[in-house]
Design a protein around this motif. Structure first.
Motif, short mmCIF file in Angstrom:
data_model
loop_
_atom_site.label_atom_id
_atom_site.label_comp_id
_atom_site.label_asym_id
_atom_site.label_seq_id
_atom_site.Cartn_x
_atom_site.Cartn_y
_atom_site.Cartn_z
N UNK A 220 -12.34 19.06 8.66
CA UNK A 220 -12.47 17.62 8.90
C UNK A 220 -11.12 17.07 9.32
N UNK A 221 -11.14 16.24 10.35
CA UNK A 221 -9.93 15.56 10.78
C UNK A 221 -10.27 14.09 10.98
N UNK A 222 -9.71 13.22 10.15
CA UNK A 222 -10.02 11.79 10.21
C UNK A 222 -8.80 11.03 10.68
N UNK A 223 -8.90 10.38 11.84
CA UNK A 223 -7.80 9.62 12.41
C UNK A 223 -8.00 8.14 12.12
N UNK A 224 -6.87 7.45 11.92
CA UNK A 224 -6.94 6.04 11.61
C UNK A 224 -5.86 5.25 12.30
N UNK A 225 -5.65 4.03 11.83
CA UNK A 225 -4.67 3.15 12.44
C UNK A 225 -3.26 3.67 12.23
N UNK A 226 -2.39 3.31 13.16
CA UNK A 226 -0.99 3.68 13.03
C UNK A 226 -0.72 5.16 13.26
N UNK A 227 -1.68 5.87 13.82
CA UNK A 227 -1.48 7.28 14.06
C UNK A 227 -1.59 8.15 12.83
N UNK A 228 -2.02 7.55 11.71
CA UNK A 228 -2.17 8.33 10.48
C UNK A 228 -3.51 9.04 10.45
N UNK A 229 -3.51 10.23 9.90
CA UNK A 229 -4.77 10.97 9.79
C UNK A 229 -4.74 11.87 8.57
N UNK A 230 -5.92 12.19 8.10
CA UNK A 230 -6.11 13.14 7.02
C UNK A 230 -6.94 14.30 7.55
N UNK A 244 -1.21 13.84 8.31
CA UNK A 244 -0.56 14.03 9.59
C UNK A 244 -0.25 12.67 10.21
N UNK A 245 0.74 12.65 11.10
CA UNK A 245 1.10 11.43 11.85
C UNK A 245 1.14 11.78 13.33
N UNK A 291 -3.20 11.54 -5.49
CA UNK A 291 -2.63 10.23 -5.20
C UNK A 291 -2.30 10.19 -3.71
N UNK A 292 -2.89 9.26 -2.99
CA UNK A 292 -2.65 9.19 -1.56
C UNK A 292 -1.44 8.31 -1.29
N UNK A 293 -0.72 8.58 -0.19
CA UNK A 293 0.48 7.79 0.12
C UNK A 293 0.15 6.31 0.28
N UNK A 294 1.17 5.49 0.05
CA UNK A 294 0.97 4.04 0.05
C UNK A 294 0.48 3.53 1.40
N UNK A 295 0.90 4.19 2.52
CA UNK A 295 0.49 3.69 3.83
C UNK A 295 -1.01 3.83 4.07
N UNK A 296 -1.71 4.57 3.21
CA UNK A 296 -3.15 4.73 3.35
C UNK A 296 -3.93 3.68 2.55
N UNK A 297 -3.24 2.81 1.84
CA UNK A 297 -3.96 1.87 0.97
C UNK A 297 -4.83 0.89 1.77
#
Length: 1214
Positions: A220-230, A244-245, A291-297
């Motif tokens: 699974x690769x989930x991309x989101x805002x700001x170029x952040x992804x899990x 990933x960024x 615990x996920x990084x703060x930028x994912x909140x």
């Protein structure tokens, strides 16, 4: 997740957490599955006759011979059932063959989707065998702890009635299993698009099952805002959660790793549950909170893609997103989901074989060794062992033997012939990592090569050297597959059917590898390693010990360290023992009656704050040397905590008035702290300072000195003692902006004393008395520690029972403690025998631990006794009764005595609270000096306290918590100390008021004198004692070769007697100790010196008065000084420069009195006297000793006054 998002799911991996396996809900699932199947659904390894065929193996049926029996009764037999489709199986029942003596007593269960690649079902992840029957007719049913989803079931007999043979009827129970499946071939994908718009879900959940034979691939690769992804990815058979960024060249950040051996071509369940600040990642039965990084909140997912980087080859099942079945949407061509997938699971057939132990082998007919073209062989293997023989075969034409084996996790090949090694070759490394490794062996035209994992390890021409030609190789334990000989596949099913080769103790058509390190059973960060049968925990640098790094190596408080005999210093304390809180480094101050734990922060100094017109407030944060969880636990465990809070001010107000808003405040307590508006020395919530509480503030209209707003410097300070408000986390100063405002603050370190857990005790005065607590839960790891003291010879300390399981610790005899338990493998006992009696009414410490590897018991400081657990046994301790302390449920063999500091898995049981309401049990347990009194050294006296003890050093020349710290002083040539007794007429007038420790025994029939010194001066007088009758004792270093002299004048009518040491050069700057002891007519002098020992014995025929002296320097007052020996007077006028330490005359310590109690002791100090550690043995060389013995004739006299003078500067004249 966000309000608008597009979620793309390209099928390769797992997503987020689901609440069920396959079917949802708690529906009843216990229908019979076998009874209605046709005979064609049954297969077996063999059958005794047509009437013993596997189709007759149905529960309670009597057709045929009444069940299945094979031709031969051995462990290679099996019975297989095809349920027709994947089914949820919840229970299995067995029965013997009707009307016979044939039944199973134990068996294995295997499950499969395809009839190949079997997987053994294990209870508790370890137990492989199931209990069978005790006769032919009764039914034994076993409910599976976790349901199995499979189409095929295979039962393998392990043991059977020794008077009969294998005989079986069976039934399985369960229900249909809903399964939506897709296959992905590496280029397939699945994309799910969410409808735009606001979404208010408290959580997002994605779940699925997958199976694969590849150990790597992106799920699974989930991309989101700001170029952040899990991303969820398979890597070497483990599931990784990566951050990933986009556009970043840095490596992906690993957030979690879970699971192992996920490439075994069996179904694995994966789920990801996303909440606001964390993810719950689940693989099979194990969940990890991430615990996920703060930028994912506030991260909004734009697209989720499966197999976006590395293709996933395998199958997905029941892919759910927030309960929505995405595979079903694809089947119905729902526009929200797109993908090119196949709605079935195409599985490659790969037959593996497992070598389980020392008796396992496979012998195949050798055709390749005789071919003239050479040798060709290939296979794959996986193992955890570093060593083991893989293949051996003969070379008939060359007359040698080939050995291919693992050694130190590398592949090695040797050819032996006639006692010589003709060739050696090595390839690969770290081949014991549990991964599949491929091996190819080729020999062509005299050249031999080995290829491991497609990389050629080397080639070699023939060599010769001597060897010991024996079989030095360990047996191989592991799995093999894809075996080829001369480029032809070996059919292992034919081997299983005994149509090809010979084998023993193999598991064919399955790989029985287990990862005992996933999840790791090593606690507290211990590193797990494993072999095929066991795992090992490396506890180095973890702060914990034991087979699973469970028990802390540190004490839980400074109080505990003190009672181990330690003195002040830095110590690691582990407040919850084996619990999750990490050890913390603190300073233990043991110089006072209370033992203080001191925790520092980043600014304990007085810090000045000047006025600043640009800011209204000054904010300070304090960072402590320990973590928040450690701080809270340490404060809670302590009896008292305090922290200094001080504010010095000039034109800077503090709290203003209780009615108004405070100008300054502080935050304290757990977490970030709560706002506090009182100051040091006042009460919580009072908005006052100490002066307001005491009513002596500078301005009566205010409750703090600083609130008077004076131009002069003033101060508000005091101690904060309310534990719930500690420690101080932040400080806000609000009146610093005005011109002329100045202030300074100080927040001291956190100081706590007392340990509520360490002294928590109960006294059991009857054998029938006990305390009870809730059931002890220590399923996988259990540690129990306590102290006891008793006069009884036996009794049960602790007991907790289950239906079959139990745990018990008891005093079985006056010298033996026994730890016994049963977790389903039968009772086990661990015993420790003591060489001393345990019913001596002294405290003894017991520490018991039980984990899945072993049980251990430790008594006091004796070596621990251990008992290994079975490697393939039960390991969950299941208890359900109350926990009994001091007795048993039957009230037999109860314990009489005291139990203290009882802790179970790091949690202290409050014995005192329960004892207050329990008849026959009393809270607390006095009498600690019998156990800890030996800590009081150098004449210190042990004094009982309610919780513990105290060393009274009043009669010792030493000081410190254990009377172990020497009292030393540096003397200048003009320094002296005199200690004066009362004159005779004063003694007679006021004898009733004399403290006996100072003024008793004026008639000395014997004395003990001791001191230590170091000096470079000679001659020098060290010590002088005199009476009003012109008798004296002097200790000096003379000018003749720096000898030590003891001068006695004990009869005024006789000349002085002199005793000289034969050891020279005592004025050498080294520390020396002198002890003088006299009892009636015998005097001994011992001199501890560096390197060697001398003994001198002499007798002196004179009458003496009863008086003795000690190695120190003494001087008479002016009265009687005319009679002072002229030589001593001359030496005294020179003075003494050096160090004197621990000076004692009988019970009097004149130097200690002068240094520590000069205002309350009869001492006179002349010149500079500086306390130092110059007498510390740590700065001295090792000692030997010299002994001098003097014999006298006793004639007691009364000493009217003794003046003890140390380091006389001069001799006064009358």
């Amino acid at each position: 997740m966000g309000t608008k998002r597009v979620a793309g799911i390209i099928a390769q991996v797992v997503l987020l957490l689901s609440s069920s396996y396959g079917t949802t809900g708690e529906e009843v699932c216990d229908s019979t599955l076998v009874s209605n199947l046709p005979p064609s659904s049954f297969r077996s390894s063999s059958q005794l006759s047509s009437s013993h065929a596997p189709g007759f193996a149905k529960l309670n049926r009597r057709e045929g011979a009444g069940g299945w029996s094979p031709v031969t009764s051995d462990r290679y037999q099996w019975l297989e059932v095809d349920l027709g489709e994947r089914t949820k199986i919840t229970a299995v029942a067995t029965q013997g063959r009707y009307g016979s003596s044939d039944w199973l007593t134990s068996y294995l269960l295997m499950f499969s989707d395809t009839g190949h690649n079997w997987k053994q079902y294990r209870q508790e992840d370890s137990i492989g065998s199931f209990p069978g029957n005790t006769n032919a007719d009764s039914v034994v049913q076993y409910k599976l702890q976790q349901p199995a989803m499979a189409r095929f079931l295979r039962l393998i007999p392990l043991d059977w009635n020794p008077s009969g043979r294998i005989g079986l009827r069976l039934e399985t129970y369960g229900c249909p299993y809903t399964s939506d499946v897709v296959s992905l071939d590496g280029s397939s994908s699945l994309v799910y698009r969410l409808s735009p718009g606001p979404r208010r879900l408290s959580r997002d959940v994605v779940s699925l099952k997958f199976k694969t034979v590849r150990n790597s691939g992106t799920l699974l690769h989930a991309e989101g805002e700001g170029g952040l992804s899990l991303s969820l990815e398979l890597e070497r058979g483990k599931l990784l959660l990566l951050q990933l960024r986009q556009g970043s060249s840095s490596e992906p950040r690993r957030l979690a790793s879970l699971g192992s051996l996920l490439d075994d071509q069996h179904w694995h369940y994966i789920a990801v549950e996303r909440r606001s600040s964390h993810l719950n990642l689940t693989v099979d039965k194990h969940t990890e909170r991430v615990q996920i990084p703060a930028e994912f909140s506030h991260w909004d997912i734009k697209q989720e893609t499966v197999a976006s980087k590395r293709n996933f080859h395998g199958c997905l099942e029941n892919l759910l997103y927030n309960g929505l079945n995405l595979i079903e949407l694809v089947k119905h061509k729902d526009h929200r989901v797109t993908g090119n997938v196949t709605f079935s699971c195409a599985e490659p057939v790969s037959i593996a074989v497992t070598f389980t132990g020392p008796q396992s082998f496979l012998k195949l007919p050798g055709t390749m060794a005789s071919t003239s073209a050479g040798v060709s062989m290939g296979f794959q293997f996986r193992t955890w062992n570093k060593a083991g023989l893989l293949v051996t075969f003969a070379l008939p034409q060359e007359g040698g033997v080939v050995w291919l084996y693992l050694s130190e996790a590398r592949l090695r090949l040797q050819i032996h012939k006639a006692g010589r090694t003709l060739l050696e070759l090595t390839a690969g490394s770290a081949l014991n990592d549990g991964q599949w490794h491929s091996v190819e062996l080729n020999s062509r035209r005299g050249r031999l090569s080995i290829t491991v994992d497609k990389e050629e390890g080397g080639s070699a021409q023939a060599i010769e050297r001597n060897c010991e030609c024996r079989n030095p190789f360990n047996v191989f334990q592991g799995c093999m597959r894809l075996l080829t000989l001369d480029n032809k596949n070996v059919d292992l099913i034919m081997v299983q059917q005994k149509e090809l080769g010979i084998y023993s103790n193999l598991q064919i058509d399955m790989c029985g590898i287990m990862d005992r390190c996933s999840p790791s059973r090593c606690e507290h960060g211990g590193l797990c390693s494993q072999s095929w049968t066991i795992f090992h925990c490396n506890c180095s640098d973890s702060g914990y010990s034991g087979a699973t790094c469970h028990s802390s190596v540190y004490e839980q408080s400074c109080e505990a360290y003190k009672h181990n005999g330690n003195t002040s210093g830095h110590f690691y304390i582990d407040v919850d023992g084996s619990g999750p809180i990490k050890p913390q480094l603190v300073y233990c101050n043991m110089t006072e009656e209370n033992t203080w734990m001191v925790i520092q922060h980043n600014n304990t100094e007085l810090t000045r704050v000047r006025s600043s017109s640009g800011r209204n407030q000054h904010l300070v944060h304090f960072n402590y040397s320990t973590e928040e969880e450690q701080l809270s636990a340490a404060i809670s465990q302590s009896e008292h905590c305090e922290q200094e809070l001080s504010y010095q001010c000039r034109k800077s107000r503090l709290l203003n008035t209780p009615e108004g808003s405070p100008l300054s405040w502080w935050l304290g307590g757990p977490g970030r702290g709560h706002v506090q508006t009182y100051w040091g020395g006042a009460q919580p919530g009072s908005q006052q300072c100490a002066c307001g509480l005491q009513g002596d503030c500078l301005d009566p209209q205010h409750y703090c000195n600083c609130d008077a707003d004076r131009v002069e410097w003033t101060e508000d300070s005091g101690l904060l003692t309310h534990k719930e408000s500690l420690p101080v986390k932040s400080l806000v100063l609000g009146d610093i902006q005005r011109p002329g405002s100045e202030a300074a603050y100080r927040v001291g370190p956190l100081r706590c004393h007392g340990d509520k857990n360490f002294w928590n005790a109960a006294f059991f005065d009857k054998e029938t008395s006990y305390l009870h607590f809730p059931t002890f839960h220590g399923e996988l790891s259990a540690d129990i520690s306590f102290l006891f003291k008793t006069t009884a010879s036996s009794g049960v300390f602790l007991e907790n029972l289950g239906i079959k399981d139990f745990i018990r610790i008891e005093l079985s005899s006056s010298t033996q403690v026994v730890f016994s338990f049963d977790v389903g493998n039968g009772p086990l006992e661990v015993r420790v025998e003591s060489s001393i009696l345990l019913n001596d009414n002294r405290w003894h410490r017991v520490r018991a631990e039980r984990n899945i590897k072993e049980a251990s018991l430790r008594l006091d400081e004796l070596p621990a006794a251990t008992q290994e657990a079975p490697t393939d046994g039960h390991f969950h301790l299941q208890l359900n009764s109350q926990l009994f302390i001091g007795g048993t449920a039957s009230r037999q063999k109860g314990f009489r005595g005291c139990i203290r500091s009882l802790q179970l898995n790091g949690i202290t049981l409050d014995l005192e609270e329960r004892a207050r309401i329990t008849p026959g049990v009393r809270p607390g347990c006095p009498g600690h000096c019998s156990s800890y009194g030996s800590f009081c050294q150098n004449g210190g006296r042990c004094v009982e306290r309610a919780n513990g003890f105290h060393c009274d050093c009043g009669l010792s020349a030493y000081t410190g918590v254990f009377c172990h710290t020497e009292v030393s002083a540096s003397f200048k040539s003009g320094t002296s100390v005199s200690y004066t007794f009362k004159e005779p007429y004063e003694l007679s007038r006021n004898s009733s008021a004399l403290p006996s420790s100072i003024y008793s025994d004026m008639t000395l029939r014997g004395e003990n004198v001791s001191l230590s010194f170091r000096t470079n001066q000679s001659p020098a007088v060290l010590f002088y004692v005199s009476s009003y009758y012109r008798e004296y004792l002097a200790l000096l270093i003379n000018k003749h070769g720096e000898d030590l002299e003891v001068r006695y004048k004990l009869d005024s009518s006789r000349d002085v007697e002199v005793l000289r040491s034969r050891v020279r050069s005592l004025a050498n700057g080294q520390l020396h100790t002198v002890t003088i002891r006299r009892l009636t007519d015998s005097v001994s002098v011992q001199v501890k010196i560096h390197a060697h020992t001398h003994h001198i014995y002499r007798s002196f025929p004179f009458a003496l008065i009863c008086m003795n002296g000690f190695n120190s320097l003494f001087h008479f007052p002016s009265t009687g000084s005319d009679d002072l020996d002229p030589d001593l007077a001359r030496l005294g006028s020179v003075g003494f420069a050096g160090c004197l330490s621990v000076v004692q005359f009988n019970s009097i310590s004149p130097l200690k009195a002068a240094l520590l109690h000069p205002d309350t002791s009869p001492v006179i100090i002349t010149g500079p006297l500086v306390q130092s550690n110059c007498g510390s043995s740590a700065s001295a060389n090792p000692y030997a000793s010299e002994n001098m013995v003097i014999k006298f004739h006793e004639k007691p006299k009364t000493i009217n006054e003794i003046i003890i003078l140390l380091s006389v500067a001069c001799v006064a004249k009358a």
